[in-house]
Design a protein around this motif. Structure first.
Motif, PDB file in Angstrom:
ATOM      1  N   VAL A   1      17.480  29.880  -0.581  1.00  0.00           N
ATOM      2  CA  VAL A   1      17.253  29.707   0.841  1.00  0.00           C
ATOM      3  C   VAL A   1      17.452  31.048   1.539  1.00  0.00           C
ATOM      4  CG1 VAL A   1      19.654  29.085   1.340  1.00  0.00           C
ATOM      5  CG2 VAL A   1      17.830  28.363   2.905  1.00  0.00           C
ATOM      6  N   CYS A   2      16.636  31.289   2.530  1.00  0.00           N
ATOM      7  CA  CYS A   2      16.801  32.470   3.377  1.00  0.00           C
ATOM      8  C   CYS A   2      16.548  32.043   4.813  1.00  0.00           C
ATOM      9  CB  CYS A   2      15.869  33.607   2.957  1.00  0.00           C
ATOM     10  SG  CYS A   2      14.125  33.151   2.841  1.00  0.00           S
ATOM     11  N   PHE A   3      17.124  32.773   5.773  1.00  0.00           N
ATOM     12  CA  PHE A   3      17.076  32.405   7.176  1.00  0.00           C
ATOM     13  C   PHE A   3      16.321  33.494   7.946  1.00  0.00           C
ATOM     14  CE2 PHE A   3      20.581  30.144   5.378  1.00  0.00           C
ATOM     15  CZ  PHE A   3      20.613  28.921   6.035  1.00  0.00           C
ATOM     16  N   PHE A   4      15.194  33.088   8.546  1.00  0.00           N
ATOM     17  CA  PHE A   4      14.369  34.017   9.311  1.00  0.00           C
ATOM     18  C   PHE A   4      14.527  33.726  10.798  1.00  0.00           C
ATOM     19  CE2 PHE A   4      12.094  33.707   5.227  1.00  0.00           C
ATOM     20  CZ  PHE A   4      12.090  35.053   4.877  1.00  0.00           C
ATOM     21  N   PRO A   5      14.985  34.706  11.585  1.00  0.00           N
ATOM     22  CA  PRO A   5      15.118  34.485  13.031  1.00  0.00           C
ATOM     23  C   PRO A   5      13.793  34.611  13.774  1.00  0.00           C
ATOM     24  CG  PRO A   5      15.879  36.679  12.463  1.00  0.00           C
ATOM     25  CD  PRO A   5      15.532  36.002  11.164  1.00  0.00           C
ATOM     26  N   SER A   6      12.764  35.088  13.111  1.00  0.00           N
ATOM     27  CA  SER A   6      11.488  35.318  13.788  1.00  0.00           C
ATOM     28  C   SER A   6      10.633  34.052  13.762  1.00  0.00           C
ATOM     29  CB  SER A   6      10.737  36.464  13.108  1.00  0.00           C
ATOM     30  OG  SER A   6      10.550  36.199  11.736  1.00  0.00           O
ATOM     31  N   ASP A   7       9.480  34.144  14.393  1.00  0.00           N
ATOM     32  CA  ASP A   7       8.547  33.023  14.469  1.00  0.00           C
ATOM     33  C   ASP A   7       7.936  32.781  13.084  1.00  0.00           C
ATOM     34  OD1 ASP A   7       6.808  31.064  15.167  1.00  0.00           O
ATOM     35  OD2 ASP A   7       5.607  32.289  16.550  1.00  0.00           O
ATOM     36  N   LEU A   8       7.951  31.525  12.649  1.00  0.00           N
ATOM     37  CA  LEU A   8       7.413  31.165  11.333  1.00  0.00           C
ATOM     38  C   LEU A   8       5.990  30.636  11.409  1.00  0.00           C
ATOM     39  CD1 LEU A   8      10.510  29.459   9.644  1.00  0.00           C
ATOM     40  CD2 LEU A   8       9.773  31.841   9.578  1.00  0.00           C
ATOM     41  N   ASN A   9       5.310  30.863  12.487  1.00  0.00           N
ATOM     42  CA  ASN A   9       3.930  30.435  12.596  1.00  0.00           C
ATOM     43  C   ASN A   9       3.073  31.195  11.576  1.00  0.00           C
ATOM     44  OD1 ASN A   9       1.595  29.219  13.562  1.00  0.00           O
ATOM     45  ND2 ASN A   9       1.276  30.793  15.129  1.00  0.00           N
ATOM     46  N   GLY A  10       2.426  30.463  10.682  1.00  0.00           N
ATOM     47  CA  GLY A  10       1.634  31.046   9.607  1.00  0.00           C
ATOM     48  C   GLY A  10       2.277  30.885   8.253  1.00  0.00           C
ATOM     49  N   LEU A  11       3.576  30.479   8.207  1.00  0.00           N
ATOM     50  CA  LEU A  11       4.243  30.229   6.932  1.00  0.00           C
ATOM     51  C   LEU A  11       4.163  28.733   6.631  1.00  0.00           C
ATOM     52  CD1 LEU A  11       5.941  31.499   4.632  1.00  0.00           C
ATOM     53  CD2 LEU A  11       7.981  30.850   5.931  1.00  0.00           C
ATOM     54  N   LYS A  12       3.558  28.375   5.517  1.00  0.00           N
ATOM     55  CA  LYS A  12       3.352  26.977   5.137  1.00  0.00           C
ATOM     56  C   LYS A  12       4.100  26.675   3.844  1.00  0.00           C
ATOM     57  CE  LYS A  12       0.342  26.707   8.516  1.00  0.00           C
ATOM     58  NZ  LYS A  12       0.641  25.971   9.765  1.00  0.00           N
ATOM     59  N   VAL A  13       4.377  25.374   3.648  1.00  0.00           N
ATOM     60  CA  VAL A  13       4.908  24.939   2.346  1.00  0.00           C
ATOM     61  C   VAL A  13       3.860  25.227   1.283  1.00  0.00           C
ATOM     62  CG1 VAL A  13       5.685  22.956   0.996  1.00  0.00           C
ATOM     63  CG2 VAL A  13       6.400  23.196   3.390  1.00  0.00           C
ATOM     64  N   GLY A  14       4.271  25.828   0.191  1.00  0.00           N
ATOM     65  CA  GLY A  14       3.346  26.244  -0.854  1.00  0.00           C
ATOM     66  C   GLY A  14       2.949  27.708  -0.736  1.00  0.00           C
ATOM     67  N   ALA A  15       3.399  28.390   0.325  1.00  0.00           N
ATOM     68  CA  ALA A  15       3.089  29.814   0.475  1.00  0.00           C
ATOM     69  C   ALA A  15       3.727  30.591  -0.674  1.00  0.00           C
ATOM     70  CB  ALA A  15       3.607  30.320   1.816  1.00  0.00           C
ATOM     71  N   PRO A  16       3.078  31.639  -1.145  1.00  0.00           N
ATOM     72  CA  PRO A  16       3.599  32.372  -2.302  1.00  0.00           C
ATOM     73  C   PRO A  16       4.863  33.162  -1.960  1.00  0.00           C
ATOM     74  CG  PRO A  16       1.651  33.453  -1.440  1.00  0.00           C
ATOM     75  CD  PRO A  16       1.773  32.166  -0.695  1.00  0.00           C
ATOM     76  N   VAL A  17       5.718  33.285  -2.964  1.00  0.00           N
ATOM     77  CA  VAL A  17       6.889  34.157  -2.915  1.00  0.00           C
ATOM     78  C   VAL A  17       6.633  35.284  -3.910  1.00  0.00           C
ATOM     79  CG1 VAL A  17       9.369  34.343  -3.291  1.00  0.00           C
ATOM     80  CG2 VAL A  17       8.412  32.271  -2.264  1.00  0.00           C
ATOM     81  N   LYS A  18       6.693  36.526  -3.428  1.00  0.00           N
ATOM     82  CA  LYS A  18       6.290  37.661  -4.254  1.00  0.00           C
ATOM     83  C   LYS A  18       7.426  38.662  -4.383  1.00  0.00           C
ATOM     84  CE  LYS A  18       1.406  37.350  -2.895  1.00  0.00           C
ATOM     85  NZ  LYS A  18       0.223  38.086  -2.370  1.00  0.00           N
ATOM     86  N   MET A  19       7.392  39.368  -5.512  1.00  0.00           N
ATOM     87  CA  MET A  19       8.287  40.498  -5.748  1.00  0.00           C
ATOM     88  C   MET A  19       7.420  41.739  -5.872  1.00  0.00           C
ATOM     89  SD  MET A  19      11.224  41.999  -6.295  1.00  0.00           S
ATOM     90  CE  MET A  19      12.476  40.771  -6.671  1.00  0.00           C
TER      91      MET A  19
END
Length: 325
Positions: free
Chosen positions: A41-59
């Motif tokens: 889990v990570c906490f983003f204080p910014s607007d999450l508009n555009g982040l969807k469930v299933g969005a990729p997590v990349k390194m």
């Protein structure tokens, strides 16, 4: 007589069986039932508009997982008034597949809290990045940022594995611009302009003052007088050098004549040596006269040599030799 089986029912059964087989192959082939997944889990204080469930997590651009859930807050999350800037950070959950990580060459066990804490201390951070400029979709980018501050939202005894989040590059630019504007607001521009205006008026008044003009005129006259005096001294020195040449020649001639007279006198004294007794008054007077002539000849010769090497000595006097300490 046996009832005839409907061709439609048989066809539907075959299609359903094929669909079940394809789904099974897809599910079991992907390893979702057998593969081990780690949830973070990570906490983003910014607007999450555009982040969807299933969005990729990349390194660093390589996909290693996907977003599984987005919430408004967690029970363990501090209240709104206890957070920085009174802003609630939204929790985002994502999963990383162990088999996928091993296939990419990873060796560490990410399910271990000690491993995650070590990575976090080394600078592991999560940040939102633009997945596509056309669609505006976001992804979660994991990377090491040792210079980034370590800010955790959940307490240390939480059951979740938290990865600290950092602002996006655009948010960092906005924060820097806001900080710069805040510093500009603290500057008293009116007082600064008044000070500059006063300094300019004082400089203009000083430049145009009669005292400065008189001082500049006096300085110009002093420089001209000094230049005239220097030229006069140079001319006098040159005239003196020209005047000393005949004097030096005359002194040399006098010195030569004195030497000739001294030689003739000595010759005469030698001739009368047998006639006049040296202890008599006349003999003593003749010897004393010879000594005076010899001393006068040496003095004239020394004066001539000194004026030849240093003509200015007649003005400034004889220079004293510097004694070495």
């Amino acid at each position: 007589m046996a009832k005839r089986v409907s061709n439609t029912a048989v066809g539907g059964f075959v299609v359903a069986a094929i669909a079940i087989i394809l789904a099974a192959v897809t599910v079991f082939g992907s390893g979702q039932f057998f593969g081990k997944k780690y949830t973070f889990v990570c906490f983003f204080p910014s607007d999450l508009n555009g982040l969807k469930v299933g969005a990729p997590v990349k390194m660093r651009g390589v996909q290693i997982g996907s977003v599984t859930n987005i919430k408004l807050r967690l029970p363990e999350q501090p209240p709104l008034l206890e957070t920085k800037n009174h802003k609630t950070a939204l929790p985002v959950f994502f999963e990383i597949d162990e088999e996928q990580l091993k296939a990419l060459g990873a060796r560490d066990d990410l399910g271990s809290r000690a491993t995650i804490n070590r990575f976090v201390q080394l600078g592991l951070r999560a940040r939102l990045n633009m997945e596509s400029l056309l669609t505006g979709l976001l992804c979660v980018d994991l990377d090491f940022h040792p210079e980034a501050p370590l800010v955790l939202v959940l307490p240390s005894d939480t059951k979740y594995l938290e990865v600290p989040a950092i602002p996006t590059e655009i948010e960092q630019l906005q924060e820097a611009a806001t900080s710069a504007l805040a510093k500009l607001d603290k500057i008293d521009f009116k007082a600064l302009i008044d000070a500059l205006t006063g300094a300019a008026e004082a400089a203009q008044s000083f430049i145009g003052s009669p005292d400065l003009k008189r001082a500049v005129g006096q300085l110009n006259r002093t420089i001209a007088s000094f230049r005239h005096t220097s030229e006069a001294i140079g001319k006098a020195t040159a005239d003196l050098n020209r005047s000393l040449d005949p004097l030096i020649a005359s002194l040399r001639q006098t010195s030569n004549q004195a030497r000739a007279t001294l030689a003739a006198t000595r010759t005469t004294l030698t001739e009368i040596d047998g006639v006049v007794n040296p202890n008599s008054p006349m003999g003593y007077q003749i010897v004393q006269t010879l000594k005076d002539l010899d001393e006068a000849s040496r003095s004239i010769t020394a004066l001539s040599d000194m004026l030849q090497t240093d003509p200015n000595a007649i003005i400034w006097g004889k220079r004293q030799a510097k004694t070495q300490k």
